[in-house]
Design a protein around this motif. Structure first.
Motif, PDB file in Angstrom:
ATOM      1  N   TYR A  41     -21.701 106.512  36.130  1.00 18.80           N
ATOM      2  CA  TYR A  41     -21.421 107.948  36.023  1.00 18.80           C
ATOM      3  C   TYR A  41     -20.043 108.299  36.568  1.00 18.80           C
ATOM      4  CZ  TYR A  41     -21.594 112.950  36.992  1.00 18.80           C
ATOM      5  OH  TYR A  41     -21.313 114.286  37.064  1.00 18.80           O
ATOM      6  N   MET A  42     -19.303 109.069  35.800  1.00 14.93           N
ATOM      7  CA  MET A  42     -17.998 109.569  36.218  1.00 14.93           C
ATOM      8  C   MET A  42     -18.086 111.095  36.284  1.00 14.93           C
ATOM      9  SD  MET A  42     -16.010 106.971  36.663  1.00 14.93           S
ATOM     10  CE  MET A  42     -14.353 107.588  36.551  1.00 14.93           C
ATOM     11  N   PRO A  43     -18.022 111.713  37.478  1.00 14.74           N
ATOM     12  CA  PRO A  43     -18.163 113.165  37.582  1.00 14.74           C
ATOM     13  C   PRO A  43     -17.044 113.894  36.857  1.00 14.74           C
ATOM     14  CG  PRO A  43     -17.382 112.221  39.650  1.00 14.74           C
ATOM     15  CD  PRO A  43     -17.761 111.073  38.778  1.00 14.74           C
ATOM     16  N   LYS A  44     -17.410 115.001  36.216  1.00 16.04           N
ATOM     17  CA  LYS A  44     -16.432 115.801  35.493  1.00 16.04           C
ATOM     18  C   LYS A  44     -15.789 116.809  36.438  1.00 16.04           C
ATOM     19  CE  LYS A  44     -18.761 115.504  31.018  1.00 16.04           C
ATOM     20  NZ  LYS A  44     -19.393 116.279  29.908  1.00 16.04           N
ATOM     21  N   GLN A  45     -14.505 117.020  36.271  1.00 19.32           N
ATOM     22  CA  GLN A  45     -13.780 117.996  37.071  1.00 19.32           C
ATOM     23  C   GLN A  45     -13.898 119.381  36.430  1.00 19.32           C
ATOM     24  OE1 GLN A  45     -12.368 117.448  39.996  1.00 19.32           O
ATOM     25  NE2 GLN A  45     -12.911 115.278  39.947  1.00 19.32           N
ATOM     26  N   THR A  46     -14.256 120.373  37.236  1.00 20.53           N
ATOM     27  CA  THR A  46     -14.349 121.744  36.727  1.00 20.53           C
ATOM     28  C   THR A  46     -12.944 122.284  36.480  1.00 20.53           C
ATOM     29  OG1 THR A  46     -16.341 122.089  38.050  1.00 20.53           O
ATOM     30  CG2 THR A  46     -15.247 124.043  37.175  1.00 20.53           C
ATOM     31  N   PRO A  47     -12.694 122.823  35.304  1.00 22.09           N
ATOM     32  CA  PRO A  47     -11.350 123.353  34.995  1.00 22.09           C
ATOM     33  C   PRO A  47     -10.943 124.432  35.991  1.00 22.09           C
ATOM     34  CG  PRO A  47     -12.699 123.202  33.006  1.00 22.09           C
ATOM     35  CD  PRO A  47     -13.605 122.928  34.162  1.00 22.09           C
ATOM     36  N   PRO A  48      -9.671 124.487  36.375  1.00 23.06           N
ATOM     37  CA  PRO A  48      -9.201 125.492  37.346  1.00 23.06           C
ATOM     38  C   PRO A  48      -9.491 126.919  36.916  1.00 23.06           C
ATOM     39  CG  PRO A  48      -7.534 123.809  36.987  1.00 23.06           C
ATOM     40  CD  PRO A  48      -8.604 123.563  35.974  1.00 23.06           C
ATOM     41  N   GLU A  49      -9.389 127.194  35.609  1.00 23.90           N
ATOM     42  CA  GLU A  49      -9.625 128.563  35.151  1.00 23.90           C
ATOM     43  C   GLU A  49     -11.088 128.984  35.345  1.00 23.90           C
ATOM     44  OE1 GLU A  49      -9.540 125.787  31.518  1.00 23.90           O
ATOM     45  OE2 GLU A  49      -8.376 126.150  33.351  1.00 23.90           O
ATOM     46  N   VAL A  50     -12.011 128.007  35.274  1.00 23.70           N
ATOM     47  CA  VAL A  50     -13.423 128.308  35.512  1.00 23.70           C
ATOM     48  C   VAL A  50     -13.658 128.612  36.984  1.00 23.70           C
ATOM     49  CG1 VAL A  50     -15.774 127.393  35.448  1.00 23.70           C
ATOM     50  CG2 VAL A  50     -14.198 126.928  33.557  1.00 23.70           C
ATOM     51  N   LEU A  51     -13.065 127.794  37.864  1.00 25.16           N
ATOM     52  CA  LEU A  51     -13.190 128.034  39.296  1.00 25.16           C
ATOM     53  C   LEU A  51     -12.603 129.388  39.687  1.00 25.16           C
ATOM     54  CD1 LEU A  51     -12.216 124.514  40.715  1.00 25.16           C
ATOM     55  CD2 LEU A  51     -14.506 125.494  40.549  1.00 25.16           C
ATOM     56  N   GLU A  52     -11.480 129.736  39.064  1.00 26.52           N
ATOM     57  CA  GLU A  52     -10.839 131.015  39.357  1.00 26.52           C
ATOM     58  C   GLU A  52     -11.733 132.182  38.936  1.00 26.52           C
ATOM     59  OE1 GLU A  52      -6.682 133.404  38.272  1.00 26.52           O
ATOM     60  OE2 GLU A  52      -6.911 131.262  37.802  1.00 26.52           O
TER      61      GLU A  52
END
Length: 296
Positions: A41-52
């Motif tokens: 498993y390779m964790p996916k990075q949450t896009p910066p615009e979603v975090l914002e």
């Protein structure tokens, strides 16, 4: 040592070492009791615009909750849509409120689920005359907006003088910053007779209960869904947010910490309080209590 192996056309991490082994990956996973999929498993990075966007929604939820704390998920959903142009569902709002540690303030059944080790303490302040500092402290935690992120502030107020005796800032909603604030306040101003809190998990944890018991402090808790039982610290949080947090843009924990420290100093030492005919909280508190450390 740890090696990297090729699997399904992408690099994945193997946690089983770099030596040749007769056991297959499947068998080794069975022996370790872990699913085989977790090896690759390779964790996916949450896009910066979603975090914002998440932080923006949480910031507005905090704002409207501070202004109108009786609003539930339905009311907040309408507020976000009408005032901020944010369209989200009630389930998402409910999840964010749980993550932030806030809830609508009105009596209702089954407010929260209690853990197996949950311990409830009685509310000790009903009809109790409070006539001196260090008789009762009140402690609570609140969500604080910080640029595109957020922090959590634990604060402790002396019930009689309205003096802020301790606080701690953290990026997690757990027991450690609560213990930090309590221990620092005790080491500076002495041991109170009672500390009152809500029924949050931080205040029902074994570490917190043991900390107070070791110091000989009586633990008091609000009644279920009765925010008014801890109203002094709730009012102070509201003043802090309206007068300091919302009108500034703190971009880092250091800036936020400095801003909160400056506000607490002004509140304690420079602001007249109506509860004491215009005297400063520090004047009322320090007239009875001599701190063991220099007060900033």
């Amino acid at each position: 040592t740890i090696s990297w192996k090729k699997h399904e056309k992408k690099n994945t991490r193997c946690i089983f070492g770099d030596r040749e082994d007769k056991l297959s990956v499947k068998r080794r996973c069975e022996l370790l009791g872990v699913p085989r999929s977790s090896v690759y498993y390779m964790p996916k990075q949450t896009p910066p615009e979603v975090l914002e966007q998440v932080e923006r929604i949480k910031a507005r939820l905090d704002y409207w909750h501070t202004k109108q704390c009786c609003l539930g998920t339905r009311g907040l959903k309408k507020k976000l849509a009408k005032e901020d142009g944010i369209t989200v569902g009630r389930k998402l709002i409910k999840r964010y409120m749980e993550e932030m540690g806030i809830y609508a303030v009105y009596p209702k059944p089954n407010l929260s689920k209690r853990g197996k080790e949950y311990r409830k303490f009685p509310y000790l302040l009903r009809n109790k005359p409070i006539f001196m500092p260090n008789q009762v402290w009140a402690v609570d935690i609140t969500y604080i907006k910080m640029g595109k992120k957020h922090m959590y502030l634990t604060a402790i107020i002396d019930w009689y003088s309205r003096f802020i005796v301790g606080w701690a800032l953290s990026d997690t909603l757990d027991t450690a910053p609560v213990l930090e604030a309590v221990k620092t306040a005790i080491s500076t101003y002495g041991v109170p007779a009672i500390i009152n809190s809500d029924q949050g998990s931080q205040f029902t944890s074994s570490d917190y209960i043991e900390c107070l018991a070791t110091q000989g402090i009586r633990q008091s808790m609000d009644g279920k869904a009765r925010w008014v039982d801890n109203v002094l610290i709730e009012r102070w949080f509201r003043s802090l947010k309206c007068e300091c947090i919302y009108i500034n843009e703190f971009e880092s924990p250091r800036m936020l910490r400095r801003g909160i420290a400056a506000y607490i100093h002004e509140y304690n030492c420079q602001r007249p309080h109506s509860a004491h005919d215009g005297d400063y909280p520090a004047e009322v508190y320090l007239a009875h209590i001599q701190p063991t450390q220099q007060v900033a």
